[in-house]
Design a protein around this motif. Structure first.
Motif, PDB file in Angstrom:
ATOM      1  N   ASP A  49       0.940  -1.218   0.115  1.00 45.48           N
ATOM      2  CA  ASP A  49      -0.186   0.185   0.019  1.00 45.48           C
ATOM      3  C   ASP A  49       0.872   1.123  -0.097  1.00 45.48           C
ATOM      4  O   ASP A  49       0.171   2.357   0.035  1.00 45.48           O
ATOM      5  CB  ASP A  49      -0.871  -0.029   0.990  1.00 45.48           C
ATOM      6  CG  ASP A  49      -0.412  -0.068   2.414  1.00 45.48           C
ATOM      7  OD1 ASP A  49       0.921  -0.038   2.550  1.00 45.48           O
ATOM      8  OD2 ASP A  49      -0.931   0.310   3.654  1.00 45.48           O
ATOM      9  N   THR A  50       2.123   1.176  -0.194  1.00 45.75           N
ATOM     10  CA  THR A  50       2.861   2.171   0.038  1.00 45.75           C
ATOM     11  C   THR A  50       3.805   2.406  -1.220  1.00 45.75           C
ATOM     12  O   THR A  50       4.514   1.147  -1.649  1.00 45.75           O
ATOM     13  CB  THR A  50       3.679   2.286   1.306  1.00 45.75           C
ATOM     14  OG1 THR A  50       2.819   2.120   2.423  1.00 45.75           O
ATOM     15  CG2 THR A  50       4.629   3.533   1.425  1.00 45.75           C
ATOM     16  N   THR A  51       4.135   3.456  -1.869  1.00 46.45           N
ATOM     17  CA  THR A  51       5.183   3.717  -2.915  1.00 46.45           C
ATOM     18  C   THR A  51       6.084   4.652  -2.579  1.00 46.45           C
ATOM     19  O   THR A  51       5.703   5.693  -2.016  1.00 46.45           O
ATOM     20  CB  THR A  51       4.407   4.015  -4.211  1.00 46.45           C
ATOM     21  OG1 THR A  51       3.205   3.363  -4.441  1.00 46.45           O
ATOM     22  CG2 THR A  51       5.228   4.527  -5.394  1.00 46.45           C
ATOM     23  N   VAL A  52       7.283   4.177  -2.757  1.00 42.61           N
ATOM     24  CA  VAL A  52       8.325   5.127  -2.071  1.00 42.61           C
ATOM     25  C   VAL A  52       9.169   5.895  -3.607  1.00 42.61           C
ATOM     26  O   VAL A  52       9.562   5.215  -4.348  1.00 42.61           O
ATOM     27  CB  VAL A  52       9.540   4.177  -1.381  1.00 42.61           C
ATOM     28  CG1 VAL A  52      10.704   5.099  -0.881  1.00 42.61           C
ATOM     29  CG2 VAL A  52       8.524   3.497   0.019  1.00 42.61           C
ATOM     30  N   PHE A  53       9.258   7.282  -3.140  1.00 41.44           N
ATOM     31  CA  PHE A  53      10.122   7.660  -4.251  1.00 41.44           C
ATOM     32  C   PHE A  53      11.499   7.993  -3.536  1.00 41.44           C
ATOM     33  O   PHE A  53      11.717   8.540  -2.391  1.00 41.44           O
ATOM     34  CB  PHE A  53       9.498   9.109  -4.560  1.00 41.44           C
ATOM     35  CG  PHE A  53       8.284   8.804  -5.368  1.00 41.44           C
ATOM     36  CD1 PHE A  53       8.363   8.840  -6.684  1.00 41.44           C
ATOM     37  CD2 PHE A  53       6.991   8.600  -4.798  1.00 41.44           C
ATOM     38  CE1 PHE A  53       6.885   8.925  -7.413  1.00 41.44           C
ATOM     39  CE2 PHE A  53       5.810   8.438  -5.425  1.00 41.44           C
ATOM     40  CZ  PHE A  53       5.873   8.505  -6.900  1.00 41.44           C
TER      41      PHE A  53
END
Length: 160
Positions: free
Chosen positions: A47-51
């Motif tokens: 559920d988390t997208t890291v940039f």
């Protein structure tokens, strides 16, 4: 400075180091019970997208994440740039990438929690310049004098 921003796994040594530096930066600013940190393992959840922002040599110099919640809500998490690159709008670029992904995913609102004590002023400026406004308590955070909450309404995509 040439900076690239890409979606990456947080389970890399240099990103772990970046998150550790973020935690070290935050630790003296608020009581620990009012710090809502995600571990790199939690950041790696579906559920988390890291940039990750990297300089021209490939060094990780900043990060930010989008955590998806129900009801079209996205939460901005783990925003940080290394002190040596602050003032170069890398935080703005990360926030723009997070906002673009939230729009792409059809989210209608971005929210975030940040601190209220001295030391958080640059974060407030970043969020307010990016169209966020202060709001009341969000999600499952406690109401506390140590938390400031922000939201930004997103334009819904027009069906074609």
């Amino acid at each position: 400075m040439a900076v690239s921003i890409a979606i990456e796994t947080p389970l890399q040594d240099d990103v772990r180091s970046l998150v550790s530096d973020l935690n070290d930066h935050l630790s003296p600013l608020s009581p620990l019970e009012f710090q809502f940190k995600m571990t790199v393992e939690q950041m790696a959840d579906e559920d988390t997208t890291v940039f990750v922002a990297r300089d021209e040599t490939g060094k990780a110099i900043g990060c930010g994440a989008l955590k998806e919640h129900d009801d079209g809500i996205g939460e901005v998490k783990r925003m940080f740039t290394r002190p040596t690159v602050r003032g170069q709008r890398i935080g703005s670029a990360l926030l723009d990438a997070i906002t673009a992904l939230a729009n792409e995913k059809g989210m209608n609102r971005l929210v975030l929690e940040t601190g209220t004590t001295p030391g958080f002023e640059p974060a407030w400026r970043l969020y307010e310049r990016s169209g966020f406004t202060r709001c009341g308590v969000l999600l499952d955070y406690p109401d506390s004098e140590y938390s400031a909450f922000y939201e930004k309404r997103l334009a819904l995509a027009v069906a074609q």
